[in-house]
Design an enzyme around this catalytic site. Structure first.
Site, PDB file in Angstrom:
ATOM      1  N   TYR A 193       2.516  -7.293  16.250  1.00 12.18           N
ATOM      2  CA  TYR A 193       2.939  -6.403  15.152  1.00 12.18           C
ATOM      3  C   TYR A 193       3.787  -5.257  15.683  1.00 12.18           C
ATOM      4  CZ  TYR A 193       2.632  -2.387  11.984  1.00 12.18           C
ATOM      5  OH  TYR A 193       2.943  -1.282  11.216  1.00 12.18           O
ATOM      6  N   SER A 194       3.244  -4.524  16.676  1.00  2.00           N
ATOM      7  CA  SER A 194       3.982  -3.342  17.133  1.00  2.00           C
ATOM      8  C   SER A 194       5.267  -3.747  17.862  1.00  2.00           C
ATOM      9  CB  SER A 194       3.108  -2.428  17.988  1.00  2.00           C
ATOM     10  OG  SER A 194       2.506  -3.122  19.042  1.00  2.00           O
ATOM     11  N   LYS A 200       7.786  -4.359  15.168  1.00  2.10           N
ATOM     12  CA  LYS A 200       8.261  -3.086  14.596  1.00  2.10           C
ATOM     13  C   LYS A 200       9.176  -2.378  15.594  1.00  2.10           C
ATOM     14  CE  LYS A 200       7.348  -1.355  11.152  1.00  2.10           C
ATOM     15  NZ  LYS A 200       7.934  -1.490   9.773  1.00  2.10           N
ATOM     16  N   GLY A 249      -6.148  -7.146  23.234  1.00  3.77           N
ATOM     17  CA  GLY A 249      -5.105  -6.137  23.506  1.00  3.77           C
ATOM     18  C   GLY A 249      -5.296  -4.854  22.709  1.00  3.77           C
ATOM     19  N   HIS A 250      -6.522  -4.556  22.329  1.00  2.00           N
ATOM     20  CA  HIS A 250      -6.831  -3.421  21.434  1.00  2.00           C
ATOM     21  C   HIS A 250      -6.357  -2.083  22.020  1.00  2.00           C
ATOM     22  CE1 HIS A 250     -10.210  -1.734  18.614  1.00  2.00           C
ATOM     23  NE2 HIS A 250      -9.009  -1.251  18.329  1.00  2.00           N
ATOM     24  N   PHE A 277       0.821  -1.220   0.000  1.00  2.00           N
ATOM     25  CA  PHE A 277       0.000   0.000   0.000  1.00  2.00           C
ATOM     26  C   PHE A 277       0.859   1.276   0.000  1.00  2.00           C
ATOM     27  CE2 PHE A 277      -2.167   2.788   3.371  1.00  2.00           C
ATOM     28  CZ  PHE A 277      -2.774   3.611   2.446  1.00  2.00           C
ATOM     29  N   THR A 294       6.063   2.799  12.634  1.00  2.00           N
ATOM     30  CA  THR A 294       4.695   3.140  13.016  1.00  2.00           C
ATOM     31  C   THR A 294       4.645   3.791  14.395  1.00  2.00           C
ATOM     32  OG1 THR A 294       2.650   2.062  13.756  1.00  2.00           O
ATOM     33  CG2 THR A 294       4.595   0.692  13.724  1.00  2.00           C
ATOM     34  N   ASP A 295       3.581   4.537  14.642  1.00  2.00           N
ATOM     35  CA  ASP A 295       3.397   5.104  15.987  1.00  2.00           C
ATOM     36  C   ASP A 295       2.972   4.031  16.995  1.00  2.00           C
ATOM     37  OD1 ASP A 295       0.808   4.666  15.063  1.00  2.00           O
ATOM     38  OD2 ASP A 295       0.061   6.659  15.529  1.00  2.00           O
ATOM     39  N   GLU A 296       2.612   2.838  16.494  1.00  2.00           N
ATOM     40  CA  GLU A 296       2.103   1.802  17.404  1.00  2.00           C
ATOM     41  C   GLU A 296       3.191   1.300  18.364  1.00  2.00           C
ATOM     42  OE1 GLU A 296      -0.613  -0.990  15.589  1.00  2.00           O
ATOM     43  OE2 GLU A 296      -1.096   0.430  14.001  1.00  2.00           O
ATOM     44  N   ARG A 321      -7.924   6.547  16.279  1.00  2.00           N
ATOM     45  CA  ARG A 321      -6.749   6.465  15.413  1.00  2.00           C
ATOM     46  C   ARG A 321      -6.556   7.838  14.769  1.00  2.00           C
ATOM     47  NH1 ARG A 321      -6.375   2.717  18.144  1.00  2.00           N
ATOM     48  NH2 ARG A 321      -5.983   0.537  17.662  1.00  2.00           N
ATOM     49  N   ARG A 333     -10.924  -6.643  19.521  1.00  2.00           N
ATOM     50  CA  ARG A 333      -9.584  -7.182  19.229  1.00  2.00           C
ATOM     51  C   ARG A 333      -8.870  -7.415  20.571  1.00  2.00           C
ATOM     52  NH1 ARG A 333      -5.996  -3.257  15.637  1.00  2.00           N
ATOM     53  NH2 ARG A 333      -6.834  -4.389  13.855  1.00  2.00           N
ATOM     54  N   PRO A 375     -18.233  -4.513  10.548  1.00  2.00           N
ATOM     55  CA  PRO A 375     -17.856  -5.023  11.871  1.00  2.00           C
ATOM     56  C   PRO A 375     -16.964  -4.063  12.672  1.00  2.00           C
ATOM     57  CG  PRO A 375     -16.499  -6.042  10.172  1.00  2.00           C
ATOM     58  CD  PRO A 375     -17.388  -5.070   9.467  1.00  2.00           C
TER      59      PRO A 375
HETATM   60  P1  NAD Z   1       1.454  -3.646   3.230  1.00  2.00           P
HETATM   61  O1  NAD Z   1       1.143  -4.856   4.054  1.00  2.00           O
HETATM   62  O2  NAD Z   1       0.399  -3.058   2.358  1.00  2.00           O
HETATM   63  O3  NAD Z   1       2.709  -3.942   2.292  1.00  2.00           O
HETATM   64  C1  NAD Z   1       3.822  -4.654   2.713  1.00  2.00           C
HETATM   65  C2  NAD Z   1       4.638  -5.045   1.486  1.00  2.00           C
HETATM   66  O4  NAD Z   1       5.829  -5.720   1.940  1.00  2.00           O
HETATM   67  C3  NAD Z   1       3.916  -6.011   0.548  1.00  2.00           C
HETATM   68  O5  NAD Z   1       4.090  -5.595  -0.785  1.00  2.00           O
HETATM   69  C4  NAD Z   1       4.599  -7.343   0.809  1.00  2.00           C
HETATM   70  O6  NAD Z   1       4.586  -8.205  -0.315  1.00  2.00           O
HETATM   71  C5  NAD Z   1       6.006  -6.898   1.178  1.00  2.00           C
HETATM   72  N1  NAD Z   1       6.694  -7.887   2.010  1.00  2.00           N
HETATM   73  C6  NAD Z   1       6.219  -8.499   3.133  1.00  2.00           C
HETATM   74  N2  NAD Z   1       7.111  -9.376   3.594  1.00  2.00           N
HETATM   75  C7  NAD Z   1       8.188  -9.298   2.774  1.00  2.00           C
HETATM   76  C8  NAD Z   1       9.443  -9.974   2.732  1.00  2.00           C
HETATM   77  N3  NAD Z   1       9.760 -10.897   3.635  1.00  2.00           N
HETATM   78  N4  NAD Z   1      10.320  -9.639   1.748  1.00  2.00           N
HETATM   79  C9  NAD Z   1      10.001  -8.718   0.807  1.00  2.00           C
HETATM   80  N5  NAD Z   1       8.817  -8.075   0.797  1.00  2.00           N
HETATM   81  C10 NAD Z   1       7.928  -8.366   1.762  1.00  2.00           C
HETATM   82  O7  NAD Z   1       2.003  -2.582   4.277  1.00  2.00           O
HETATM   83  P2  NAD Z   1       1.859  -0.996   4.289  1.00  2.00           P
HETATM   84  O8  NAD Z   1       0.601  -0.649   4.966  1.00  2.00           O
HETATM   85  O9  NAD Z   1       2.151  -0.475   2.949  1.00  2.00           O
HETATM   86  O10 NAD Z   1       3.050  -0.617   5.283  1.00  2.00           O
HETATM   87  C11 NAD Z   1       4.374  -0.399   4.787  1.00  2.00           C
HETATM   88  C12 NAD Z   1       5.277  -0.042   5.946  1.00  2.00           C
HETATM   89  O11 NAD Z   1       4.784   1.115   6.625  1.00  2.00           O
HETATM   90  C13 NAD Z   1       5.375  -1.147   7.009  1.00  2.00           C
HETATM   91  O12 NAD Z   1       6.705  -1.209   7.449  1.00  2.00           O
HETATM   92  C14 NAD Z   1       4.457  -0.651   8.117  1.00  2.00           C
HETATM   93  O13 NAD Z   1       4.876  -1.125   9.376  1.00  2.00           O
HETATM   94  C15 NAD Z   1       4.629   0.846   8.001  1.00  2.00           C
HETATM   95  N6  NAD Z   1       3.478   1.668   8.456  1.00  2.00           N
HETATM   96  C16 NAD Z   1       2.221   1.395   7.992  1.00  2.00           C
HETATM   97  C17 NAD Z   1       1.170   2.219   8.387  1.00  2.00           C
HETATM   98  C18 NAD Z   1      -0.235   1.997   7.869  1.00  2.00           C
HETATM   99  O14 NAD Z   1      -1.164   2.671   8.297  1.00  2.00           O
HETATM  100  N7  NAD Z   1      -0.451   1.084   6.919  1.00  2.00           N
HETATM  101  C19 NAD Z   1       1.398   3.297   9.256  1.00  2.00           C
HETATM  102  C20 NAD Z   1       2.711   3.533   9.690  1.00  2.00           C
HETATM  103  C21 NAD Z   1       3.742   2.717   9.278  1.00  2.00           C
HETATM  104  P1  TYD Z   2      -6.539  -1.224  11.302  1.00  2.00           P
HETATM  105  O1  TYD Z   2      -6.930  -0.596  10.015  1.00  2.00           O
HETATM  106  O2  TYD Z   2      -6.362  -2.694  11.366  1.00  2.00           O
HETATM  107  O3  TYD Z   2      -5.228  -0.456  11.803  1.00  2.00           O
HETATM  108  P2  TYD Z   2      -4.437  -0.551  13.233  1.00  2.00           P
HETATM  109  O4  TYD Z   2      -4.983  -1.672  14.013  1.00  2.00           O
HETATM  110  O5  TYD Z   2      -3.039  -0.785  12.798  1.00  2.00           O
HETATM  111  O6  TYD Z   2      -4.653   0.776  13.885  1.00  2.00           O
HETATM  112  O7  TYD Z   2      -7.634  -0.836  12.393  1.00  2.00           O
HETATM  113  C1  TYD Z   2      -7.937   0.524  12.674  1.00  2.00           C
HETATM  114  C2  TYD Z   2      -8.924   0.552  13.836  1.00  2.00           C
HETATM  115  O8  TYD Z   2     -10.158  -0.030  13.394  1.00  2.00           O
HETATM  116  C3  TYD Z   2      -8.493  -0.278  15.034  1.00  2.00           C
HETATM  117  O9  TYD Z   2      -8.870   0.382  16.233  1.00  2.00           O
HETATM  118  C4  TYD Z   2      -9.258  -1.580  14.884  1.00  2.00           C
HETATM  119  C5  TYD Z   2     -10.535  -1.143  14.198  1.00  2.00           C
HETATM  120  N1  TYD Z   2     -11.167  -2.145  13.287  1.00  2.00           N
HETATM  121  C6  TYD Z   2     -12.518  -2.442  13.404  1.00  2.00           C
HETATM  122  O10 TYD Z   2     -13.241  -1.903  14.269  1.00  2.00           O
HETATM  123  N2  TYD Z   2     -13.050  -3.353  12.538  1.00  2.00           N
HETATM  124  C7  TYD Z   2     -12.324  -3.984  11.588  1.00  2.00           C
HETATM  125  O11 TYD Z   2     -12.872  -4.850  10.838  1.00  2.00           O
HETATM  126  C8  TYD Z   2     -10.931  -3.658  11.457  1.00  2.00           C
HETATM  127  C9  TYD Z   2     -10.060  -4.320  10.427  1.00  2.00           C
HETATM  128  C10 TYD Z   2     -10.386  -2.721  12.332  1.00  2.00           C
END
Ligand code: NAD
Ligand code: TYD
Length: 361
Positions: free
Chosen positions: A163-164, A167, A300-301, A12, A136-138, A227, A298, A218
């Site tokens: 996850y966090s 990270k 540990g939400h 993404f 991430t901020d998590e 968030r 979730r 859901p």
């Molecule tokens: P995502 O899950 O959409 O994409 C992750 C990508 O990494 C995928 O294309 C996947 O194929 C690739 N990948 C996974 N394992 C791999 C491996 N072993 N080798 C090579 N490639 C691999 O994630 P995202 O939401 O785009 O997040 C990207 C980064 O930003 C992550 O490090 C995440 O922790 C960080 N981040 C995400 C958010 C968010 O809101 N999505 C916020 C802050 C930080």
């Molecule tokens: P998410 O997009 O999974 O991001 P993160 O957990 O990394 O913050 O979830 C965002 C918020 O939405 C989180 O508080 C969990 C909640 N959530 C729901 O209520 N329903 C859902 O189906 C999902 C995926 C998340």
């Protein structure tokens, strides 16, 4: 020409970053995208850049030391932007070990390979070599539901989910490389992103997709969790700015003071869909707040995340450009216009994931 090695560029944020960088720098830069293409990696995100001479995709796992070292040996890499990770909290609760492997060991492999390629015999690094670790901020844990409580760069790490925690482990490794080897890096800790190409397991695209399909929406627990949402392009801009103008070895928090409770977000999505769908679209009939269903919380939400972006604003002048009211419309329009992308992303394995993850909910 400066060469970027981007990991996780088919995901993404990585794909949005690649689009942003080519829009900004055109043919002045070269990007090598290294991605193993897990369920979250999607080459459809990169169709528009595929034909460029200054873009290369390499399918490789960041844990594969040989493959990563070969990429460094065969290319003069100037910048690494490390996105690749397992990124979904719910999946980390089911399979924590995958997160440790990719996020911790994968980051260690990237750091080692970059150090091996860049470090000079006297222990110094050539000017311009830089590694940016996207985090991430998590990692900071959860905030109380009180005005004035924010995450700063100095906030102690207190991760709660696998996850966090993974990270946080990867951030600590990057810090240790900076402190031990003088390794030229930055860490960015960003709040929740939303926008085009987000895989529909995450809250915002999941709600958009379910609403369009007339499925229940859901909401975990009571929906009062907060968030801090940032439009993905603003994140991409911040990453580029940190690498261009940030002080090396520093951490920068990225977030735009856009805190919202989950239930508010879901209601905004419903209202925006109603506003944007054409009057004669039959889906309008079923998109309303009756679709909202409160489901088991979730484990540990975390209650609340909120970034204080004071440092990046003061030092680099960064501020978000896309406000939520506009960003959510752009995002929903994008999903309307990319029904094929959404259909592909939610076919096959996604169905199985959805049935399992939401079975008891
Ligand atoms: P995502 O899950 O959409 O994409 C992750 C990508 O990494 C995928 O294309 C996947 O194929 C690739 N990948 C996974 N394992 C791999 C491996 N072993 N080798 C090579 N490639 C691999 O994630 P995202 O939401 O785009 O997040 C990207 C980064 O930003 C992550 O490090 C995440 O922790 C960080 N981040 C995400 C958010 C968010 O809101 N999505 C916020 C802050 C930080
Ligand atoms: P998410 O997009 O999974 O991001 P993160 O957990 O990394 O913050 O979830 C965002 C918020 O939405 C989180 O508080 C969990 C909640 N959530 C729901 O209520 N329903 C859902 O189906 C999902 C995926 C998340």
């Amino acid at each position: 020409m400066r060469t970027y090695l981007v990991t996780g560029g088919a995901g993404f944020i990585g794909s949005n970053y690649i689009h942003y960088m080519f829009r900004k720098y055109g043919d002045e830069i070269r990007i090598i995208n290294v991605d193993v293409l897990t369920y979250a990696g999607n080459l459809e995100n990169l169709r528009e850049v595929e034909g460029r001479d200054n873009y290369t995709f390499i399918r490789a796992n960041i844990c594969d030391r040989e493959a990563i070292e070969r990429i460094f040996a065969e290319n003069e890499i100037d910048r690494v932007v490390h996105f690749a990770a397992e990124s979904h909290v719910d999946r980390s609760i089911v399979h924590p070990e995958v997160f440790v492997e990719t996020n911790v060991l994968g980051t260690a492999t990237m750091l080692n390979a970059a150090r091996k390629a860049w470090e000079q015999p006297d222990g110094s690094y050539p000017e311009g070599k830089k590694f940016l670790h996207v985090s991430t901020d998590e990692v900071y844990g959860s905030l109380p539901d009180e005005e004035g409580a924010y995450f700063y760069e100095t906030t102690p790490y207190q991760p709660h989910s696998p996850y966090s925690a993974s990270k946080a482990g990867s951030d600590m490794l990057v810090r240790s490389y900076m402190d031990t080897y003088g390794f030229p890096a930055n860490i960015t800790n960003c709040s929740n992103n939303y926008g085009p190409y987000q895989f529909p397991e995450k809250m915002i695209p999941l709600m958009i997709h379910n609403a369009l399909e007339g499925k229940k929406l859901p909401v975990y627990g009571d929906g009062r969790n907060v968030r801090d949402w940032l439009y993905v392009e603003d994140h991409a801009k911040a990453i580029d700015l940190v690498q261009e103008k940030g002080r090396l070895f520093e951490t920068y928090n990225i977030g735009g003071h856009n805190e919202k409770r989950n239930i508010e977000i879901v209601k905004i999505i419903i209202a925006t869909l109603q506003e944007l769908l054409p009057a004669d679209d039959p889906r309008r009939a079923h998109i309303n707040e009756d679709l909202i269903t409160f489901v088991e919380d979730r484990k540990g939400h975390d209650l609340r995340y909120a970034i204080a972006p004071d440092k990046i604003k003061a030092e680099l002048g960064w501020e978000p450009e896309t406000m939520f009211a506009e960003g959510i419309k752009k995002t929903i329009r994008w999903y309307f216009e990319h029904e094929e992308w959404l259909a592909h992303a939610t076919s096959g394995a996604y169905q199985e994931y959805y049935e399992k993850m939401y079975a008891g909910r």
